[in-house]
Design an enzyme around this catalytic site. Structure first.
Site, PDB file in Angstrom:
ATOM      1  N   VAL A   1       1.003  -1.077  -0.011  1.00 51.01           N
ATOM      2  CA  VAL A   1      -0.019   0.176  -0.104  1.00 51.01           C
ATOM      3  C   VAL A   1       0.873   1.299   0.145  1.00 51.01           C
ATOM      4  O   VAL A   1       0.633   2.342  -0.431  1.00 51.01           O
ATOM      5  CB  VAL A   1      -0.906  -0.018   1.263  1.00 51.01           C
ATOM      6  CG1 VAL A   1      -0.117   0.093   2.481  1.00 51.01           C
ATOM      7  CG2 VAL A   1      -1.867   1.213   1.065  1.00 51.01           C
TER       8      VAL A   1
ATOM      9  N   GLN B   1      -5.393  17.237   7.527  1.00 53.48           N
ATOM     10  CA  GLN B   1      -6.768  17.982   7.533  1.00 53.48           C
ATOM     11  C   GLN B   1      -7.667  17.022   8.714  1.00 53.48           C
ATOM     12  O   GLN B   1      -7.557  15.921   8.805  1.00 53.48           O
ATOM     13  CB  GLN B   1      -7.450  18.002   6.365  1.00 53.48           C
ATOM     14  CG  GLN B   1      -7.486  16.840   5.492  1.00 53.48           C
ATOM     15  CD  GLN B   1      -7.962  17.091   4.048  1.00 53.48           C
ATOM     16  OE1 GLN B   1      -7.647  18.274   3.707  1.00 53.48           O
ATOM     17  NE2 GLN B   1      -8.374  16.258   3.422  1.00 53.48           N
TER      18      GLN B   1
ATOM     19  N   HIS C   1       8.743  -6.161  10.508  1.00 48.69           N
ATOM     20  CA  HIS C   1       7.731  -5.478   9.475  1.00 48.69           C
ATOM     21  C   HIS C   1       6.981  -6.651   8.927  1.00 48.69           C
ATOM     22  O   HIS C   1       6.638  -7.029   7.828  1.00 48.69           O
ATOM     23  CB  HIS C   1       8.298  -4.830   8.273  1.00 48.69           C
ATOM     24  CG  HIS C   1       7.826  -4.195   7.487  1.00 48.69           C
ATOM     25  ND1 HIS C   1       8.379  -2.979   6.815  1.00 48.69           N
ATOM     26  CD2 HIS C   1       6.517  -3.920   7.344  1.00 48.69           C
ATOM     27  CE1 HIS C   1       7.383  -2.159   6.255  1.00 48.69           C
ATOM     28  NE2 HIS C   1       6.182  -2.686   6.485  1.00 48.69           N
TER      29      HIS C   1
END
Length: 349
Positions: free
Chosen positions: A104, A207, A314
């Protein structure tokens, strides 16, 4: 490990990839360089319609081999371990039309250069959200409740008798959780943590996201306020120039001495030297990392000497189901892109 796939006269696919029809004409031939570990997933998508030549190693493709193998290829299927930069793109040449990454994250791709050359990019969002969120919660609990230390005490004879304060950690009930980056994974983590009795969720980012935050009554706050007020901080943001080194000595100075930091985003978001100092001095209670810089982390790294730092290799998306779906999606993105069709998951450049 690398794989070279020579496509000739593709046949219709079955199962997940059935939505991608074969090309109208089967006269084209493609040379495709595929990165490590994808053969199992690819076998469901393309093995019936191509010749497969497999490398004899499970390690990442050496850079020179990758540059040599990608020359003239029309498509590249890669992992986040491959740096797709200008040098590699030059080695590939003008034939390269599609890059599909089994991840991703896309910080390993030189997106400006790729866009300039008109190359399409596929990636694998959404499908790893649940697995990564599960790992994040596991890492948070493992770190905050000191599970590695406790296991070691059982093994080394340190467990002698019940003691009132021995091996005490920090619980989630009535706590404040701060999430840096309330994207898909951040939301999935909050959704899993809420039933633990978390009293308050804070989040920071570029935001506000009032619609997404409403489910958790999460408050949008500046990163400094999040650092100062959260008992647990989970870093899930993308790596960008703005987030590189975001968690540094100034950030740690703001955190509570009892606070726990968890990073599942990218290693470079956290300044590891500053983190070490914060942990060894007791400035913060503990940290759990599923990502580091570099990867793998050298066994001599100072962070590995600390009991209050839990480091994983990971493995956020490392479930059998998730990795299989990721590899299929990566293959379908590639095949659709090569045929000039809409990709299941295309990164818009």
């Amino acid at each position: 490990m690398g794989v070279r796939l020579d496509f000739e006269a593709p046949q219709p696919f079955h199962g997940l990839e059935a939505a991608i029809p074969p090309p109208a004409a089967a006269s084209w031939r493609l040379d495709l360089q595929v990165s490590p570990g994808l053969l199992a997933g690819l076998s469901h998508s393309v093995r019936d319609s191509c010749e497969v030549e497999q490398w004899d190693s499970d390690e990442p493709i050496p850079r020179k081999e990758l540059e040599r193998g990608v020359a003239g290829a029309h498509g590249l299927l890669c992992l986040l371990t491959e740096q797709v930069d200008r040098t590699l793109l030059d080695a590939a040449g003008a034939n390269l039309k599609v890059i599909s990454t089994m991840s991703v994250g896309v910080d390993h791709l030189a997106l400006d250069e790729i866009k300039k050359r008109g190359i399409r990019v596929g990636y694998t969002p959404d499908v790893l959200t649940d697995a990564t969120a599960e790992l994040a919660v596991s890492l948070l609990l493992t770190t905050s409740r000191r599970l590695p230390e406790a296991i070691e005490e059982v093994k080394n004879g340190g467990w002698t008798a019940w003691k009132p304060l021995w091996m005490c950690g920090y619980g989630l009930t009535k706590s404040t959780v701060g999430i840096i980056g309330l994207g898909r994974i951040g939301q999935a983590i909050a959704r899993r943590l809420k039933p633990f009795g978390v009293q308050r969720f804070l989040y920071s980012g570029r935001q506000p996201k009032p619609q997404e935050a409403a489910e958790f009554q999460a408050e949008f706050v500046p990163t400094a306020q999040l650092a100062a007020e959260a008992d647990f901080i989970v870093v899930t943001c993308s790596l960008t120039p703005a987030t590189k080194g975001l968690c540094n000595k100034d950030f740690f100075r703001l955190m509570k001495k009892t606070a726990v930091l968890v990073n599942i985003s990218r290693g470079d978001v956290v300044n590891q030297d500053d983190l070490y100092q914060a942990l060894v001095s007791g400035q913060i209670a503990a940290a759990g990392l599923d990502v580091t810089t570099p990867e793998p982390l050298p066994t001599s790294h100072p962070l590995l000497t600390l009991k209050n730092c839990v480091i994983l290799p990971h493995i956020g998306s490392a479930t059998h189901g998730t990795r299989n779906i990721m590899s299929l999606l990566a293959a379908n993105n590639l095949l659709a892109g090569l045929k000039g069709e809409p990709m299941p998951s295309e990164l818009k450049l």
